[in-house]
Structures are given as structure tokens and as C-alpha cells.
Motif scaffolding. Structure first.
Motif, PDB file in Angstrom:
ATOM      1  N   UNK A   1       0.983  -1.163   0.045  1.00 10.83           N
ATOM      2  CA  UNK A   1       0.208  -0.163   0.052  1.00 10.83           C
ATOM      3  C   UNK A   1       0.974   1.224  -0.096  1.00 10.83           C
ATOM      4  N   UNK A   2       0.578   2.406  -0.813  1.00 15.09           N
ATOM      5  CA  UNK A   2       1.199   3.503  -0.784  1.00 15.09           C
ATOM      6  C   UNK A   2       2.071   3.473  -1.997  1.00 15.09           C
TER       7      UNK A   2
ATOM      8  N   UNK B   1      -2.215   2.587   9.542  1.00 18.59           N
ATOM      9  CA  UNK B   1      -1.066   1.533   9.767  1.00 18.59           C
ATOM     10  C   UNK B   1       0.151   1.948   9.497  1.00 18.59           C
ATOM     11  N   UNK B   2       0.356   2.735   8.292  1.00 20.46           N
ATOM     12  CA  UNK B   2       1.535   3.352   7.709  1.00 20.46           C
ATOM     13  C   UNK B   2       1.540   4.393   7.135  1.00 20.46           C
ATOM     14  N   UNK B   3       2.510   5.354   6.918  1.00 18.74           N
ATOM     15  CA  UNK B   3       2.020   6.726   5.957  1.00 18.74           C
ATOM     16  C   UNK B   3       1.670   6.400   4.691  1.00 18.74           C
TER      17      UNK B   3
ATOM     18  N   UNK C   1      -7.853  11.226  24.795  1.00 17.09           N
ATOM     19  CA  UNK C   1      -7.097  10.998  23.663  1.00 17.09           C
ATOM     20  C   UNK C   1      -7.771  11.894  22.233  1.00 17.09           C
ATOM     21  N   UNK C   2      -6.593  12.510  21.662  1.00 18.61           N
ATOM     22  CA  UNK C   2      -7.156  13.013  20.313  1.00 18.61           C
ATOM     23  C   UNK C   2      -6.406  12.543  19.323  1.00 18.61           C
ATOM     24  N   UNK C   3      -6.768  12.151  18.238  1.00 17.44           N
ATOM     25  CA  UNK C   3      -5.969  11.338  17.025  1.00 17.44           C
ATOM     26  C   UNK C   3      -6.193  12.417  15.980  1.00 17.44           C
ATOM     27  N   UNK C   4      -4.900  12.561  15.217  1.00 16.03           N
ATOM     28  CA  UNK C   4      -4.898  13.308  14.114  1.00 16.03           C
ATOM     29  C   UNK C   4      -4.237  12.364  12.932  1.00 16.03           C
ATOM     30  N   UNK C   5      -4.498  12.688  11.696  1.00 15.11           N
ATOM     31  CA  UNK C   5      -4.091  11.888  10.508  1.00 15.11           C
ATOM     32  C   UNK C   5      -4.347  12.769   9.106  1.00 15.11           C
ATOM     33  N   UNK C   6      -3.589  12.870   8.306  1.00 14.44           N
ATOM     34  CA  UNK C   6      -3.936  13.677   7.060  1.00 14.44           C
ATOM     35  C   UNK C   6      -4.920  12.795   6.290  1.00 14.44           C
TER      36      UNK C   6
ATOM     37  N   UNK D   1       4.545   7.530  10.743  1.00 16.92           N
ATOM     38  CA  UNK D   1       5.653   8.357  10.548  1.00 16.92           C
ATOM     39  C   UNK D   1       5.273   9.052   8.777  1.00 16.92           C
ATOM     40  N   UNK D   2       4.121  10.032   8.972  1.00 14.14           N
ATOM     41  CA  UNK D   2       3.964  10.768   7.886  1.00 14.14           C
ATOM     42  C   UNK D   2       4.884  11.937   7.945  1.00 14.14           C
ATOM     43  N   UNK D   3       5.198  12.415   6.544  1.00 15.59           N
ATOM     44  CA  UNK D   3       6.193  13.393   6.527  1.00 15.59           C
ATOM     45  C   UNK D   3       5.753  14.748   7.328  1.00 15.59           C
ATOM     46  N   UNK D   4       4.514  14.938   7.346  1.00 15.07           N
ATOM     47  CA  UNK D   4       4.251  16.432   8.307  1.00 15.07           C
ATOM     48  C   UNK D   4       4.563  16.209   9.867  1.00 15.07           C
ATOM     49  N   UNK D   5       4.678  14.953  10.241  1.00 14.84           N
ATOM     50  CA  UNK D   5       5.166  14.645  11.691  1.00 14.84           C
ATOM     51  C   UNK D   5       6.365  14.758  11.647  1.00 14.84           C
TER      52      UNK D   5
END
Ligand code: UGA
Length: 437
Positions: free
Chosen positions: A152-153, A326-328, A352-357, A391-395
Motif C-alpha cells: 500500500x502506498x 497503519x503506515x504513512x 485522547x485526540x487522534x490526527x491523521x492527514x 511516520x507521515x512526512x508532516x509529523x
């Protein structure tokens, strides 16, 4: 060639689009009408870099169609079976209900001379069973098993230019026919030098199970080393770099962290163990239970480290989890380590607060009781600790100065070992990584 692709999930949708890109006439079929109408409109039903552009390109040529009617597989020369094989509820074994249903329904469309090609990840022995069923109804058709290795990706690239093709084929003339058909399907990548191996059905099925087991083992190996590093004050990232320089070992898939997740590795190693048990070879794969256990332990460890980070009690602590996928580069939250850690923290009384692009929608469906915030700065606001779990780039590119303006306390757990401890500590942060001092 005229091709049908049965099942338009991750594997099938990408495969259908890529086969059209290779110049074939393709129909993608799925029982999920919503998915089909999305695909017909050129929208990918999941986040996959490059797929929307590819869909636009090939839909415009008229070579790619989508349908919810199996009858539209009539007239194809090659039928690819691309449905999912999830883990059975409450068991380790794979659930073959979608494979069996799709195959049974496809039999009405098969014609003499057709090649039916399985791509789904199945327990060893499935292909030979399906070959018998095919031979009974259509003695002049042939079954091949052609496992898929896409990530994926990188799904489009991996499908158009894979590392290798593996064809599981029957002996004799039927096998030659299947090989010739697949060679024609994959003519472009083969002409560019992609290796192609032929094997019997069982070997082809096992190649897939073995490949994913090896990858999972590599990750759990380095995570086991991380456990030892944690009690000795050693640094697993340097250890991985150093052993990875030996090209017999290699550096890839040696990133310690919160472990592997997704719709493939976890369920594939479990299904492999279950199948080996059925075949009386369970001892051969008992090490995979350890691989699985090490992986699960990493998630528990992340919860412990978070508790330490916020002073010993999670009750009422505001924790911001960076990443749900599960992965960027994926919006897939199946068995996501990040999300399972977030849910565990919430259960233990943290706020808990979750963020993701990309993955918030899917994450919310799975764990509606967690709070989600798409905006990174808003998500970090007032946090007692940040947890970088995907490990998204923005993080990875987040700076300690920017993050410090949003949070309440400067605590960070780097669950993927992707930010520089020295930089963050120098900026006054309490930094914890996985398997590093
Ligand atoms: C995996 C395989 O890599 C593909 O070859 C295979 O085709 C696919 O499963 C499948 O069976 O369909 P995928 O699930 O997309 O692909 O994800 P990977 O890139 O393998 O990553 C799996 C998990 O391992 C992720 O959660 C990732 O974060 C984790 N990982 C990966 C680590 O924790 N450390 C690493 O060093 C590498």
C-alpha cells in the motif's frame, strides 16, 4: 487481451487500472455497488498515491470499465480473482468465503480456453481445490495462481513494475497455456526485465506466505532487539544501521517502533500458522507466534512509555496521537498500531485526540469513542504528551519550536524513531523513543 478483475478492493482496483494501463481491455467487477460507482466516476475508494490520476487516464481511453454484474466477465480471456481473505472471527485461519463465492459465481462466465488467475492471498492447497472445481465445470479452462506483492502506498508502481512475477501453474500443456496467457498480460514489464518464476500451485501460494512471514519476522527481530536495548541503554537505530550494512542482512524492514499492522502482515502470519497446523507442520511455524507476540508487546510498551512520560498516571491526561493509519501514505486503519494504542490509552482514562492527514474517517468508523481532529495544530493544543505513531512526512518534519507553541507540556514519544532526540531535547522536550536511550 480482454481481462476481468473480480473484486475491486485494494488489490483489484489497482490491478484493473494497471492492466488497462498496460493496454488491455478490462472490466473490474465488485458486488459493492457504491465502490463500483465511485470507481466509474474515477474516484479511488481509498487513498493511494497515483491511483486517481491513473484511473482518469485509463477511463478516458475507454479500455477500463467497472460493473457490479458478474455477467460482464463474459467474453474475457483472463479472469483475475482479487477478493479479500480476512482473518476468521475468533480464529487464526483465513476466511475464504469471498474467494469461494466469487469463484463459484465466476464459473458461469468462464469459457473454454479461458485462464482463471488467483491473486488473493490464500492458504496453501486452495488453488489445487479450485482447479479441481474448475476442471469439473470447464475442462478446457485452466487455473493459475499468481500472488501479488504490492505494498500500500506504492501499489501502482508495484503492480506495473514488480520485483518478480510468480506463476503457480499445473503441469503439462495446461500450464504452458496459462504461462503464455500471463506472459501476454505482463508483456510490458517482462520486456523491461522483470523476473518471472513458474512453480506448482503449492509453491506459488507458499511464496506469498513466506515473503510476508519473513518481513514480519524482520520487524519483530529488530523490535526484540529494541527490548534488549531498552534494558541496557543501547540504541536500536544505530544497531539496525550497523547490522543492515551487511548486505546479507540489509537495512530495509529493520525500523524498530510500534510494530507492524495493516490488512496483510498480521493476518497472513496467523493464517499461515493455522494452515501449517492443519497440515501437521505446526512446529515449523511456532516461531511466528513469537513474532506476533513481540509485535503485540510493542503496543503495550507504547502505552507504558506514555504513562511514564506524563508522570505515572494516564487519568485525565490529554494525549495527542499523530497518525491513525497503519503506515504513512495510506488511509488504511486495519490493525493499525497507532489506533490500537490510542484506544488502549483512552480505555485507561486518558483524554485522547487522534490526527491523521488521510485516515480520520476510517479511524472514526472503527473507534467512534476517540476524539479526532484533522488540523495538526488544533490536535496538539494543550496536550500533555504527543505520540508520533505513524511516520507521515508532516509529523517527521514537525519542529520542536512549532509543536511547543501548541502543547501544554513538552513530552513526546517517537513511536517510529523518526525524529532527532538531540534536537528535541535541546529545545527542552522530554523525548522518548523506542529502544533508544
Ligand atoms: C505488505 C508487504 O510488504 C507486501 O509485499 C505485500 O504484498 C502486502 O503486505 C500484502 O500482503 O498485500 P503492506 O501491508 O502494504 O505490504 O505494508 P508494509 O509496507 O509491509 O508495512 C507493514 C507494517 O510494517 C506497517 O505497519 C509498517 O509501519 C511496519 N513496518 C515496516 C515496521 O514497523 N518497520 C519496518 O521496518 C517496516
Amino acid at each position: 487481451m480482454r481481462i476481468s478483475v473480480i473484486g475491486c478492493g485494494y488489490l483489484g482496483a489497482v490491478h484493473a487500472a494497471c492492466m488497462a494501463k498496460l493496454g488491455h481491455e478490462v472490466v473490474g467487477i465488485d458486488v459493492d455497488e457504491r465502490k463500483i460507482s465511485e470507481l466509474q466516476a474515477g474516484r479511488a475508494p481509498f487513498f493511494e498515491p497515483g491511483l486517481p490520476e491513473l484511473l482518469d487516464e485509463v477511463l478516458a481511453t475507454g479500455r477500463l470499465k467497472f460493473s457490479s454484474s458478474m455477467a460482464d466477465a463474459n467474453g474475457a480471456d483472463v479472469h483475475f480473482l482479487c477478493v479479500g481473505t480476512p482473518q476468521r472471527k475468533g480464529e487464526y485461519a483465513a476466511d475464504l468465503k469471498y474467494v469461494d463465492a466469487a469463484f463459484a459465481s465466476l464459473l458461469d462466465s468462464v469459457e473454454p480456453g479461458n485462464v482463471v488467475v488467483g491473486k488473493s492471498t490464500v492458504p496453501v492447497g486452495t488453488a489445487s481445490r479450485l482447479a479441481d472445481e474448475l476442471a469439473e465445470r470447464h475442462p478446457e479452462a485452466v487455473l493459475a495462481w499468481n500472488p501479488e506483492f504490492l505494498r500500500e502506498g506504492f501499489a501502482v508502481k508495484d503492480t506495473l513494475t514488480p520485483d518478480r512475477f510468480v506463476y503457480g501453474i499445473p503441469a503439462g500443456e495446461a500450464g504452458e497455456k496459462a504461462t503464455a496467457a500471463l506472459d501476454e498480460v505482463y508483456q510490458t514489464p517482462l520486456s523491461m526485465g522483470t523476473r518471472r518464476l513458474t512453480a506448482d500451485y503449492a509453491t506459488a501460494e507458499l511464496v506469498k506466505a513466506a515473503a510476508n512471514s519473513f518481513l514480519a519476522t524482520k520487524i519483530s527481530f529488530i523490535n526484540a532487539m529494541a527490548e534488549v536495548c531498552e534494558v541496557t541503554g543501547a540504541d536500536v537505530t544505530i544497531l539496525a544501521d550497523a547490522i543492515g550494512l551487511d548486505d546479507r542482512i540489509g537495512r530495509k524492514f529493520l525500523n524498530a517502533g510500534v510494530g507492524f499492522g495493516g490488512g496483510c502482515l498480521p493476518k497472513d502470519i496467523r493464517a499461515f500458522m493455522a494452515r501449517a497446523g492443519e497440515l501437521g507442520a505446526d512446529q515449523a511455524l511456532t516461531f511466528l507466534k513469537e513474532v506476533d507476540d513481540i509485535n503485540v508487546r510493542r503496543r503495550l510498551r507504547a502505552v507504558e512509555l506514555t504513562r511514564d512520560l506524563v508522570g505515572g498516571s494516564l487519568l485525565g491526561k490529554r494525549i495527542t496521537v499523530l497518525g491513525a493509519a497503519f503506515k504513512p501514505n495510506s488511509d488504511d486503519v486495519r490493525d493499525s498500531p497507532a489506533l490500537s494504542i490510542a484506544a488502549q490509552l483512552q480505555l485507561q482514562g486518558a483524554d485522547v485526540t487522534v490526527t491523521d492527514p488521510e485516515a480520520i474517517e476510517g479511524a472514526r468508523r472503527r473507534f467512534p469513542e476517540i476524539a479526532y481532529e484533522a488540523d495538526l495544530t488544533a490536535a496538539m493544543s494543550g496536550a500533555d504528551a504527543l505520540l508520533l505513531l505513524t511516520e507521515w512526512d508532516e509529523y517527521k518534519n514537525l519542529t520542536p519550536e512549532v509543536a511547543a507553541k501548541a502543547v501544554g507540556s513538552k513530552n513526546i514519544l517517537d513511536g517510529r524513531n523518526v525524529i532527532d532526540p538531540a534536537t528535541w531535547r535541546a529545545a527542552g522536550w522530554n523525548y522518548k523513543g523506542i529502544g533508544r536511550p
